[in-house]
Design a protein around this motif. Structure first.
Motif, PDB file in Angstrom:
ATOM      1  N   ASN A   2       0.835  -1.189   0.000  1.00  0.00           N
ATOM      2  CA  ASN A   2       0.000   0.000   0.000  1.00  0.00           C
ATOM      3  C   ASN A   2       0.876   1.247   0.000  1.00  0.00           C
ATOM      4  N   TYR A   3       0.377   2.293  -0.639  1.00  0.00           N
ATOM      5  CA  TYR A   3       1.112   3.542  -0.741  1.00  0.00           C
ATOM      6  C   TYR A   3       0.242   4.686  -0.251  1.00  0.00           C
ATOM      7  N   GLN A   4       0.897   5.711   0.286  1.00  0.00           N
ATOM      8  CA  GLN A   4       0.173   6.889   0.739  1.00  0.00           C
ATOM      9  C   GLN A   4       0.895   8.145   0.298  1.00  0.00           C
ATOM     10  N   LEU A   5       0.131   9.199   0.071  1.00  0.00           N
ATOM     11  CA  LEU A   5       0.691  10.502  -0.251  1.00  0.00           C
ATOM     12  C   LEU A   5       0.751  11.315   1.038  1.00  0.00           C
ATOM     13  N   MET A   6       1.966  11.672   1.441  1.00  0.00           N
ATOM     14  CA  MET A   6       2.162  12.514   2.610  1.00  0.00           C
ATOM     15  C   MET A   6       2.195  13.973   2.149  1.00  0.00           C
ATOM     16  N   ILE A   7       1.413  14.817   2.807  1.00  0.00           N
ATOM     17  CA  ILE A   7       1.381  16.249   2.512  1.00  0.00           C
ATOM     18  C   ILE A   7       1.758  17.006   3.775  1.00  0.00           C
ATOM     19  N   MET A   8       2.758  17.871   3.663  1.00  0.00           N
ATOM     20  CA  MET A   8       3.217  18.667   4.796  1.00  0.00           C
ATOM     21  C   MET A   8       3.060  20.147   4.479  1.00  0.00           C
ATOM     22  N   ILE A   9       2.410  20.896   5.378  1.00  0.00           N
ATOM     23  CA  ILE A   9       2.276  22.341   5.245  1.00  0.00           C
ATOM     24  C   ILE A   9       3.200  22.957   6.280  1.00  0.00           C
ATOM     25  N   ILE A  10       4.207  23.683   5.825  1.00  0.00           N
ATOM     26  CA  ILE A  10       5.267  24.177   6.716  1.00  0.00           C
ATOM     27  C   ILE A  10       5.596  25.624   6.357  1.00  0.00           C
ATOM     28  N   PRO A  11       6.382  26.321   7.192  1.00  0.00           N
ATOM     29  CA  PRO A  11       6.728  27.711   6.871  1.00  0.00           C
ATOM     30  C   PRO A  11       7.488  27.838   5.552  1.00  0.00           C
ATOM     31  N   HIS A  12       7.376  29.015   4.948  1.00  0.00           N
ATOM     32  CA  HIS A  12       8.058  29.296   3.690  1.00  0.00           C
ATOM     33  C   HIS A  12       9.574  29.149   3.854  1.00  0.00           C
ATOM     34  N   ASN A  13      10.209  28.591   2.836  1.00  0.00           N
ATOM     35  CA  ASN A  13      11.659  28.349   2.787  1.00  0.00           C
ATOM     36  C   ASN A  13      12.111  27.163   3.641  1.00  0.00           C
ATOM     37  N   GLU A  14      11.184  26.389   4.170  1.00  0.00           N
ATOM     38  CA  GLU A  14      11.534  25.196   4.943  1.00  0.00           C
ATOM     39  C   GLU A  14      11.410  23.918   4.116  1.00  0.00           C
ATOM     40  N   GLY A  15      10.922  24.038   2.873  1.00  0.00           N
ATOM     41  CA  GLY A  15      10.685  22.852   2.055  1.00  0.00           C
ATOM     42  C   GLY A  15      11.928  22.033   1.783  1.00  0.00           C
ATOM     43  N   SER A  89      -1.819  12.352   5.555  1.00  0.00           N
ATOM     44  CA  SER A  89      -1.557  11.364   4.506  1.00  0.00           C
ATOM     45  C   SER A  89      -2.871  10.895   3.899  1.00  0.00           C
ATOM     46  N   LEU A  90      -2.797  10.566   2.599  1.00  0.00           N
ATOM     47  CA  LEU A  90      -3.960  10.115   1.832  1.00  0.00           C
ATOM     48  C   LEU A  90      -3.611   8.815   1.130  1.00  0.00           C
ATOM     49  N   ASP A  91      -4.585   7.946   0.950  1.00  0.00           N
ATOM     50  CA  ASP A  91      -4.355   6.675   0.264  1.00  0.00           C
ATOM     51  C   ASP A  91      -4.057   6.882  -1.219  1.00  0.00           C
ATOM     52  N   ILE A  92      -3.114   6.129  -1.741  1.00  0.00           N
ATOM     53  CA  ILE A  92      -2.825   6.079  -3.176  1.00  0.00           C
ATOM     54  C   ILE A  92      -3.249   4.709  -3.684  1.00  0.00           C
ATOM     55  N   THR A  93      -4.051   4.668  -4.741  1.00  0.00           N
ATOM     56  CA  THR A  93      -4.514   3.373  -5.258  1.00  0.00           C
ATOM     57  C   THR A  93      -3.575   2.796  -6.307  1.00  0.00           C
ATOM     58  N   LYS A  94      -2.934   3.680  -7.080  1.00  0.00           N
ATOM     59  CA  LYS A  94      -1.981   3.223  -8.102  1.00  0.00           C
ATOM     60  C   LYS A  94      -0.803   4.180  -8.136  1.00  0.00           C
ATOM     61  N   LEU A  95       0.373   3.650  -8.454  1.00  0.00           N
ATOM     62  CA  LEU A  95       1.583   4.466  -8.454  1.00  0.00           C
ATOM     63  C   LEU A  95       2.494   4.056  -9.596  1.00  0.00           C
ATOM     64  N   TYR A  96       2.955   5.049 -10.359  1.00  0.00           N
ATOM     65  CA  TYR A  96       3.943   4.795 -11.410  1.00  0.00           C
ATOM     66  C   TYR A  96       5.140   5.701 -11.183  1.00  0.00           C
ATOM     67  N   LYS A  97       6.332   5.118 -11.142  1.00  0.00           N
ATOM     68  CA  LYS A  97       7.568   5.873 -11.012  1.00  0.00           C
ATOM     69  C   LYS A  97       8.284   5.868 -12.351  1.00  0.00           C
ATOM     70  N   SER A  98       8.763   7.028 -12.758  1.00  0.00           N
ATOM     71  CA  SER A  98       9.441   7.124 -14.048  1.00  0.00           C
ATOM     72  C   SER A  98      10.610   6.151 -14.102  1.00  0.00           C
ATOM     73  N   GLY A  99      10.746   5.493 -15.255  1.00  0.00           N
ATOM     74  CA  GLY A  99      11.829   4.532 -15.441  1.00  0.00           C
ATOM     75  C   GLY A  99      11.454   3.111 -15.093  1.00  0.00           C
ATOM     76  N   GLU A 100      10.319   2.905 -14.392  1.00  0.00           N
ATOM     77  CA  GLU A 100       9.898   1.560 -14.033  1.00  0.00           C
ATOM     78  C   GLU A 100       8.949   1.011 -15.097  1.00  0.00           C
ATOM     79  N   LYS A 101       8.926  -0.294 -15.253  1.00  0.00           N
ATOM     80  CA  LYS A 101       8.136  -0.927 -16.305  1.00  0.00           C
ATOM     81  C   LYS A 101       6.658  -1.025 -15.963  1.00  0.00           C
TER      82      LYS A 101
END
Length: 221
Positions: A2-15, A89-101
């Motif tokens: 299973n995969y999840q998308l983590m989203i972080m909201i933080i101060p500017h310039n901390e990314g 975090s949010l559920d991801i149902t499908k995931l494709y990474k560049s370079g993978e088949k």
């Protein structure tokens, strides 16, 4: 897996700092966007830390690695101010990474135990609308009980052959409003958004809800 998308909201310039922490903890990478946040008071504040600029970090993670990433972020920010930022975090149902088949699909998630369900009390409302109307949308959401929100600026492709997406007319500039709210409030917020004049015309915008898996405050506890 299973995969999840983590989203972080933080101060500017901390990314950059936060993505470095994620990579050291085993993440394959992260993406940083800029936005601005709205908020009211500390009690109602759920997704915003004042009328300020923010960095929004997106990171896809496997379930088995997510807890390590969260721990690394909490340790990195434990001496920051109390309202340093949030993570969800949010559920991801499908995931494709560049370079993978192959495209990876998440496995069937088991029904969570009752104590785990208690943590899934929030929904992320995403509103995509034409530039200049995010303030109106946020005011309507607040009138229905939302505490705050974060706006990300975007743009449509504006190509004739891409006239619409999800039924939305693509114009060069868009605003993406993210609102985290309690489940009990989500329907009222959507109803308030539905009544907005700026969203009354076909193709002028879209709003949808996603159940959050985690909601964690970063900074001093």
């Amino acid at each position: 897996m299973n995969y999840q998308l983590m989203i972080m909201i933080i101060p500017h310039n901390e990314g950059e700092r936060i993505t470095s922490v994620l990579k050291k903890a085993g993440a394959t990478g992260g993406t940083v966007a800029m936005g601005r946040s709205y908020s009211e008071n500390k009690v109602l504040r759920l997704f915003g830390f004042g009328e300020t600029s923010n960095d929004i970090v997106f990171c896809a993670a496997e379930d088995g690695r997510k807890e390590k990433l969260i721990k690394a972020l909490e340790e990195e920010t434990e001496n920051e101010k109390e309202d340093y930022g949030i993570l969800l975090s949010l559920d991801i149902t499908k995931l494709y990474k560049s370079g993978e088949k192959d495209i990876k699909s998440s496995g069937k998630r088991e029904e969570p135990a009752m104590d785990a369900k208690e943590h899934k009390k929030h929904e992320l409302i995403t509103v995509i609308l034409n530039k200049g109307f995010a303030d109106d949308a946020m005011a309507a959401a607040r009138s229905a009980g939302a505490g705050g929100g974060t706006v990300i600026h975007g743009r449509g492709t504006a190509r004739p052959e891409d006239a619409s997406f999800f039924g939305i007319t693509l114009v060069p500039e868009k605003e993406i409003l993210l609102i985290l709210t309690e489940k009990e409030t989500a329907s009222a917020v959507l109803e308030a958004l539905h009544k907005l004049p700026c969203l009354s015309q076909p193709g002028s915008g879209i709003a949808f809800c996603i159940e959050t898996m985690d909601f964690i405050n970063l900074g001093k506890k």
